[in-house]
Design a protein around this motif. Structure first.
Motif, PDB file in Angstrom:
ATOM      1  N   CYS A 132       4.553   9.978   8.890  1.00 23.65           N
ATOM      2  CA  CYS A 132       3.071   9.599   9.062  1.00 23.65           C
ATOM      3  C   CYS A 132       2.856   8.146   8.657  1.00 23.65           C
ATOM      4  CB  CYS A 132       2.023  10.318   8.429  1.00 23.65           C
ATOM      5  SG  CYS A 132       1.668  10.149   6.812  1.00 23.65           S
ATOM      6  N   SER A 133       2.040   7.352   9.233  1.00 23.78           N
ATOM      7  CA  SER A 133       1.857   5.967   8.573  1.00 23.78           C
ATOM      8  C   SER A 133       0.428   5.677   8.660  1.00 23.78           C
ATOM      9  CB  SER A 133       2.674   4.940   9.382  1.00 23.78           C
ATOM     10  OG  SER A 133       2.409   4.522  10.470  1.00 23.78           O
ATOM     11  N   ALA A 149       0.825  -1.282   0.119  1.00 18.88           N
ATOM     12  CA  ALA A 149       0.168  -0.103  -0.004  1.00 18.88           C
ATOM     13  C   ALA A 149       1.098   1.231  -0.002  1.00 18.88           C
ATOM     14  CB  ALA A 149      -0.907   0.011   1.360  1.00 18.88           C
ATOM     15  N   VAL A 150       0.355   2.348  -0.497  1.00 19.30           N
ATOM     16  CA  VAL A 150       1.188   3.611  -0.524  1.00 19.30           C
ATOM     17  C   VAL A 150       0.366   4.808   0.233  1.00 19.30           C
ATOM     18  CG1 VAL A 150       1.580   5.414  -2.192  1.00 19.30           C
ATOM     19  CG2 VAL A 150       1.670   3.032  -3.049  1.00 19.30           C
ATOM     20  N   VAL A 151       1.210   5.502   0.997  1.00 19.46           N
ATOM     21  CA  VAL A 151       1.175   6.510   1.745  1.00 19.46           C
ATOM     22  C   VAL A 151       1.615   7.784   1.142  1.00 19.46           C
ATOM     23  CG1 VAL A 151       1.400   7.563   4.156  1.00 19.46           C
ATOM     24  CG2 VAL A 151       0.467   5.000   3.795  1.00 19.46           C
ATOM     25  N   SER A 152       0.882   8.534   1.011  1.00 14.44           N
ATOM     26  CA  SER A 152       1.628   9.667   0.433  1.00 14.44           C
ATOM     27  C   SER A 152       1.831  11.152   1.484  1.00 14.44           C
ATOM     28  CB  SER A 152       0.851  10.260  -0.755  1.00 14.44           C
ATOM     29  OG  SER A 152       1.248  11.592  -1.184  1.00 14.44           O
ATOM     30  N   GLN A 153       2.668  11.592   1.607  1.00 14.27           N
ATOM     31  CA  GLN A 153       2.677  12.875   2.565  1.00 14.27           C
ATOM     32  C   GLN A 153       3.259  13.929   1.918  1.00 14.27           C
ATOM     33  OE1 GLN A 153       4.892  11.492   6.024  1.00 14.27           O
ATOM     34  NE2 GLN A 153       5.233  13.667   6.937  1.00 14.27           N
ATOM     35  N   GLN A 180      14.813  10.303   3.845  1.00 15.61           N
ATOM     36  CA  GLN A 180      13.688   9.814   3.314  1.00 15.61           C
ATOM     37  C   GLN A 180      12.791   8.965   4.379  1.00 15.61           C
ATOM     38  OE1 GLN A 180      13.259   9.644  -0.396  1.00 15.61           O
ATOM     39  NE2 GLN A 180      14.928  11.200  -0.289  1.00 15.61           N
ATOM     40  N   GLY A 181      11.868   8.557   3.796  1.00 11.55           N
ATOM     41  CA  GLY A 181      10.694   7.890   4.639  1.00 11.55           C
ATOM     42  C   GLY A 181      11.231   6.283   4.823  1.00 11.55           C
ATOM     43  N   LEU A 182      10.580   5.450   5.328  1.00 14.29           N
ATOM     44  CA  LEU A 182      10.927   4.266   5.567  1.00 14.29           C
ATOM     45  C   LEU A 182      10.530   3.105   4.482  1.00 14.29           C
ATOM     46  CD1 LEU A 182       9.910   3.917   9.388  1.00 14.29           C
ATOM     47  CD2 LEU A 182      12.092   4.599   8.483  1.00 14.29           C
ATOM     48  N   GLN A 183      11.387   2.305   4.168  1.00 14.48           N
ATOM     49  CA  GLN A 183      11.006   1.038   3.286  1.00 14.48           C
ATOM     50  C   GLN A 183      11.085  -0.146   4.095  1.00 14.48           C
ATOM     51  OE1 GLN A 183      13.837   0.388   0.013  1.00 14.48           O
ATOM     52  NE2 GLN A 183      12.295  -0.580  -1.140  1.00 14.48           N
ATOM     53  N   PHE A 217       4.470   3.549   5.482  1.00 16.99           N
ATOM     54  CA  PHE A 217       4.828   4.901   5.729  1.00 16.99           C
ATOM     55  C   PHE A 217       4.998   5.927   4.476  1.00 16.99           C
ATOM     56  CE2 PHE A 217       6.316   4.378   9.936  1.00 16.99           C
ATOM     57  CZ  PHE A 217       6.267   3.037  10.118  1.00 16.99           C
ATOM     58  N   GLY A 218       4.691   7.160   4.885  1.00 19.78           N
ATOM     59  CA  GLY A 218       4.951   8.038   3.914  1.00 19.78           C
ATOM     60  C   GLY A 218       6.267   8.430   4.019  1.00 19.78           C
ATOM     61  N   GLN A 219       6.655   9.271   3.039  1.00 19.69           N
ATOM     62  CA  GLN A 219       7.919   9.733   2.626  1.00 19.69           C
ATOM     63  C   GLN A 219       8.696  10.755   3.704  1.00 19.69           C
ATOM     64  OE1 GLN A 219      10.209   8.067   0.477  1.00 19.69           O
ATOM     65  NE2 GLN A 219       8.569   6.982   0.928  1.00 19.69           N
ATOM     66  N   GLY A 220       7.739  11.252   4.501  1.00 21.57           N
ATOM     67  CA  GLY A 220       8.182  12.128   5.550  1.00 21.57           C
ATOM     68  C   GLY A 220       8.171  13.477   5.177  1.00 21.57           C
TER      69      GLY A 220
END
Lengths: 113, 115
Positions: free
Chosen positions: A94-95, A2-6, B42-45, A104-107
């Protein structure tokens, strides 16, 4: 997965202003979203848990009046840093939770000047 | 209380060498365990996860991890490290609580890869 966009990925704001960060689940419905803060070279510290349609649950030591969280729909949660100060500068992530896994989003890199 | 310990703040390995990152957890029930990788800014993978079943789990990018209940460990391994593996690695446990489920992270281990 799943994808989370921040959004935004980076923001610079003046001290005393407020900043809103959006977290969207693009291809799933996240009944629960989490907001984390990460200081340089440190781990992710959970700030709060937000459930769609109800008030967020804040971790001990997190000021709920400073970090306003809204989770108005199953795909969107927002974090608003109110009256930001330089010490609020940090990386916010965020997640969204789907079953037992968090995505998780990319921050967002927040810099308060 | 649930917690995750990553004893090594940073590790340096030569490219091509094997890697093992340590993780110990504290949790009263059967844990959900994760390894994430984070590149700078970056975020987490998600690399891999363990929920149940086979205690040796395979992940992306050639990583694997082994769940050892007797040692409360979930160490991450890779037989041959590539320069692109240099990053921060976080072990995490999925912890249930009243009304939900949240992810608790370890402090992270910074991996440096030397040529």
């Amino acid at each position: 997965g799943a994808v989370v966009s921040q959004h935004p990925s980076r923001v610079i704001c003046k001290s005393g202003t407020s900043v809103k960060i959006e977290c969207r689940s693009l291809d799933f419905q996240a009944t629960t979203m989490f907001w984390y803060r990460q200081f340089p070279k440190q781990s992710l510290m959970l700030m709060a848990t937000s459930n769609e349609g109800s008030k967020a649950t804040y971790e001990q030591g997190v000021e709920k009046d400073k970090f306003l969280i809204n989770h108005a729909s199953l795909t969107l949660s927002t974090l608003t840093v109110t009256s930001a100060h330089p010490e609020d500068s940090s990386f916010y992530i965020c997640s969204g939770r789907m079953n037992t896994e968090a995505f998780f989003g990319q921050g967002t890199r927040l810099t308060v000047v | 209380a649930q917690s995750v310990t990553q004893p090594d703040i940073h590790i340096t390995v030569s490219e091509g060498a094997s890697l093992e990152l340590r993780c110990n957890y504290s949790y009263g029930a059967t844990p959900y365990l994760f390894w994430y990788v984070q590149s700078p800014g970056q975020g987490l993978q998600l690399l891999l996860k363990y929920f149940s079943g086979d205690t040796l789990v395979q992940g992306i990018k050639g990583f694997e991890a082994e769940f050892k209940r007797s040692q409360s460990s979930f160490n991450l391994r890779k037989p041959s490290v590539h320069w692109s593996d240099a990053a921060e690695y976080f072990c995490a446990v999925g912890a249930g609580y009243t009304g939900g489920f949240k992810t608790i992270f370890g402090a992270g281990t910074r991996l440096f890869v030397k040529a």
